[in-house]
Structure formats: C-alpha cells, structure tokens
Write a protein that holds these residues in place. Structure first.
Motif, PDB file in Angstrom:
ATOM      1  N   SER A  30      42.706   5.857 -18.697  1.00 18.82           N
ATOM      2  CA  SER A  30      43.250   4.715 -18.111  1.00 18.82           C
ATOM      3  C   SER A  30      43.468   3.600 -18.975  1.00 18.82           C
ATOM      4  CB  SER A  30      42.870   4.345 -16.775  1.00 18.82           C
ATOM      5  OG  SER A  30      41.610   3.865 -16.959  1.00 18.82           O
ATOM      6  N   SER A  52      51.818   1.567 -21.940  1.00 22.41           N
ATOM      7  CA  SER A  52      50.508   1.103 -22.280  1.00 22.41           C
ATOM      8  C   SER A  52      49.645   1.205 -21.323  1.00 22.41           C
ATOM      9  CB  SER A  52      50.740  -0.544 -22.781  1.00 22.41           C
ATOM     10  OG  SER A  52      50.936  -1.241 -21.528  1.00 22.41           O
ATOM     11  N   TRP A  53      48.475   0.587 -21.246  1.00 20.00           N
ATOM     12  CA  TRP A  53      47.433   0.901 -20.448  1.00 20.00           C
ATOM     13  C   TRP A  53      47.689   0.075 -19.079  1.00 20.00           C
ATOM     14  CZ3 TRP A  53      44.330  -2.997 -18.216  1.00 20.00           C
ATOM     15  CH2 TRP A  53      44.440  -4.482 -18.925  1.00 20.00           C
ATOM     16  N   SER A  54      48.449  -1.210 -19.412  1.00 19.19           N
ATOM     17  CA  SER A  54      48.961  -1.827 -18.333  1.00 19.19           C
ATOM     18  C   SER A  54      50.075  -1.592 -17.536  1.00 19.19           C
ATOM     19  CB  SER A  54      48.787  -3.319 -18.833  1.00 19.19           C
ATOM     20  OG  SER A  54      49.773  -3.435 -19.721  1.00 19.19           O
ATOM     21  N   ASN A  73      47.040   7.062 -13.130  1.00 21.20           N
ATOM     22  CA  ASN A  73      45.607   6.922 -13.818  1.00 21.20           C
ATOM     23  C   ASN A  73      44.696   7.784 -13.066  1.00 21.20           C
ATOM     24  OD1 ASN A  73      46.640   5.441 -15.932  1.00 21.20           O
ATOM     25  ND2 ASN A  73      46.142   3.640 -15.406  1.00 21.20           N
TER      26      ASN A  73
END
Length: 123
Positions: A30, A52-54, A73
């Motif tokens: 994540s 991206s992670w976000s 995630n």
C-alpha cells in the motif's frame, strides 16, 4: 519472497475489453506506487499506466480514455481495465512495484515484476 501474479489476459476482438489483475504477496504494497507495462513483439517495454500510493494516476497517451488503472490495498491487488482494445495493444503485459510511493514511468524505477500475461487483439 515478493511475488506478483498477473491474470486476465487472452484473445479479444478489436473493440472488446479485458480486465487484468495483479496480485502481490510477500509484503505490504500500500505504501508503494504500482504500474503496468507492456512489451510488443520487436519493441521495447513501455509504460502503460501507474498509480501512486495515494491514488495519483498517469497513463500513456496511447491508452488515455480507454484504460483505467485501480488498486485495492486491502487485497494488495492492482487492476487494469482495458476497453476499446486495438490490434496495436497486442503485447505481453507486466505489473510492477515501484521502489517508492511516487509514480514513475520508467522500468528502472521498479523493483519487482510479474511474469507477464499475453493480450492479443484481433482485427
């Protein structure tokens, strides 16, 4: 040991759709960006889409408006929904995990790769 397993490839007629999945295991993903690349016969591996992670997303110009990348995630899974497929989309598709949380479009920025799944679009 980190593993990425792609699925969902196959043969489809032009204009059709496929949904690729990439299940990651071996650690929590994540916090990392993830991407999809492809390699067509006789060509270099190219960036297709990344997240991206976000949740920030980038697409290659060739797939904008037709492909959608997403991630779950909780399941350590990334997806690539491919609509309005064209014969030029024919390639082996790979998912990959970036070295960090932010999106990159070059293969060298990615640490882990799946084995690839074949997508063939007939005209």
């Amino acid at each position: 040991q980190v593993q990425l397993v792609e699925s969902g490839g196959g043969l489809v007629q032009a204009g059709g759709s496929l949904r690729l999945s990439c299940a990651a295991s071996g650690r929590t993903f994540s916090a990392y960006a993830m991407g999809w690349f492809r390699r067509a016969p006789g060509k270099e591996r190219e960036f297709v889409a990344g997240i991206s992670w976000s949740g920030g997303i980038t697409y290659a110009d060739s797939v904008k408006g037709r492909f959608t990348i997403s991630r779950n995630n909780a399941k350590d899974t990334v997806y690539l929904q491919m609509n309005s497929l064209k014969p030029e989309d024919t390639a082996v598709y790979y998912c990959a995990v970036d070295r960090g949380p932010f999106l990159n479009t070059v293969p060298v920025a990615y640490d882990y790769w799946g084995q690839g799944t074949q997508v063939t679009v007939s005209s």
